[in-house]
Design an enzyme around this catalytic site. Structure first.
Site, PDB file in Angstrom:
ATOM      1  N   GLY A 201     -33.840  14.633 -25.752  1.00  0.00           N
ATOM      2  CA  GLY A 201     -34.476  15.939 -25.556  1.00  0.00           C
ATOM      3  C   GLY A 201     -33.575  17.056 -26.014  1.00  0.00           C
ATOM      4  N   ASN A 202     -33.938  18.276 -25.676  1.00  0.00           N
ATOM      5  CA  ASN A 202     -33.079  19.414 -26.025  1.00  0.00           C
ATOM      6  C   ASN A 202     -33.175  20.469 -24.936  1.00  0.00           C
ATOM      7  OD1 ASN A 202     -35.240  21.396 -26.763  1.00  0.00           O
ATOM      8  ND2 ASN A 202     -35.681  19.808 -28.281  1.00  0.00           N
TER       9      ASN A 202
END
Ligand code: CTP
Length: 408
Positions: A201-202
């Site tokens: 993810g980020n």
């Protein structure tokens, strides 16, 4: 202005009191017309005290004033909040069995419905058909908010927040710079699954994308929010499309692009995904080597969209706006990377952000530079700083200006 506030028989009727206050504090004269069943939730005394006007649900009160004709004729605006499934059905079929439905039939000005009901009722084909009918006749039917409902259930069906209803109602009276346009906005960060429990993810929180959605709503646009993972809720009033991965987002954006005037790619899309998603949880073991994750490139949604648009006869969306998150490094500064990215992506505007661990991601404040292919080196693009809401309002104003320039 003269406002009629219709109140339907739902638990969210109490929130209509806050909406009433927003109107009266801005100096508007509000007549509240509750349905009979709404009085199970909020009594007439509350509406009379807060509005300063007499309140009735029946066509047979104060008959000499002919309220069932007068209220609708005199209203500059009618807002129905909460609009229950029953009330939407009665309004769509043109019934006139209480003071509120009579008033709706006599309306001369804009009518705004703010729905609130359980998700099943909202999703029911009967309600969907009633909403479509009302919209086809020019009424504004807001999208409900998503979240906790009366019982233990949650989903689409919450009454939009009073501030959102208020903004939409004012926009219906005085069209905003984006009235009549459809704006699609992507927000949040995609998640690329490794196995059923893990993902890449980020740090994107979705705050910038949702602030843009609110600003576009306030400017009168119909807003579609394509949301990957977000830490914040979607604003009420948007059409929400939830996605997880970059490939999901690409499919949703392609579908939405065809009937959008503007596309704003504010989402942090993962550039890479694991080459495969393992069906079962990856276990550690002393007997086998630790896993190595191989990444493959995700498509560049923004670039693809620009290429498709430029090759298509419809040329929709007319305006495509990209975002760039840059840190700068030893070989180039943030602005230089931004200009290169604008040229590479081919979009019409690029909103350039300077990012870092504590800069931009998850923060309420931001600082951006809007780049356009028409910028000249002599006149470098200016910087906009402030809260994400303030900056979003300025970005939306610029978008409205670009659309107007393209029209003329
Ligand atoms: N974007 C996209 N599809 C991707 C990656 C990014 O549509 N696979 C969009 C983003 O939504 C944003 C813009 O492209 O509007 C720029 O995103 P950014 O991450 O800054 O740029 P990248 O193209 O990923 O370039 P790099 O990471 O190499 O700087």
């Amino acid at each position: 202005m003269r406002v009629v506030l219709g109140v339907g028989g739902g638990i969210a009727a109490y929130k209509a009191a806050s909406l009433l206050r927003l109107f009266t504090e801005a100096g508007h004269n509000v007549s509240v017309v509750p349905t009979e069943s709404s009085k199970q939730f909020v009594g007439v005394a509350t509406w009379e005290a807060l509005s300063g006007n007499t309140v009735s649900s029946s066509v047979f009160d104060e008959v000499e004033k002919v309220n069932h004709v007068r209220l609708g004729h005199e209203a500059d605006l009618i807002v129905v909040a909460p609009a229950t499934a029953d009330l939407l059905a009665r309004a769509a079929s043109g019934q006139a069995n209480d003071l509120l439905t009579n008033t709706l039939l006599m309306a001369r000005g804009p009518v705004v419905f703010a729905p609130a009901m359980h998700t099943e009722m909202w999703a029911h084909p009967a309600t969907a058909a009633n909403v479509a009918t009302l919209r086809s006749r020019g009424a504004v039917v807001l999208e409900p908010g998503v979240g906790r409902l009366t019982g233990k259930d949650s989903g689409p069906g919450r009454l939009p927040e009073p501030e959102a209803i208020y903004a939409a109602a004012l926009a219906a009276v005085e069209p905003g710079p984006l009235s009549g346009t459809t704006v699609t906005i992507t927000a949040g960060g995609t998640r690329e699954p490794l196995d059923p429990v893990r993902f890449l993810g980020n740090r994107s929180s979705g705050k910038q994308g949702t602030a843009l959605a609110s600003a576009a709503l306030a400017a009168g646009a119909k807003v579609r929010l394509i949301a990957a993972h977000m830490d914040v809720p979607a604003p009420a009033g948007v059409e929400l499309v939830s996605v997880e991965t970059a490939l999901d987002m690409r499919a949703a954006v392609r579908e939405a692009a065809a009937d959008s005037d503007v596309l704003i790619m504010a989402a942090a899309v993962a550039d890479f995904r694991p080459d495969r998603t393992v069906e079962t949880k990856i276990k550690k073991s002393d007997d086998v080597p630790d896993p190595v994750i191989t990444l493959v490139r995700n498509p560049d949604i923004l670039r693809e969209l620009v290429q498709d648009r430029d090759a298509s006869a419809t040329a929709a969306p007319r305006l495509i706006v990209g975002f760039a998150a840059e840190t700068g490094d030893a070989s180039a500064d943030v602005l230089e990377y931004g200009r290169k990215k604008l040229a590479r992506k081919g979009c019409d505007l690029l909103v350039l952000n300077r990012v870092g661990r504590s800069l931009v991601f998850g923060q309420d404040e931001t600082e951006v530079t809007i780049l356009s292919p028409q910028d000249s080196d002599l006149e470098p693009a200016g910087t906009i700083a402030g809260t994400k809401s303030e900056v979003s309002a300025r970005i939306v104003a610029r978008i409205a200006g670009e659309l107007a320039a393209r029209r003329s």
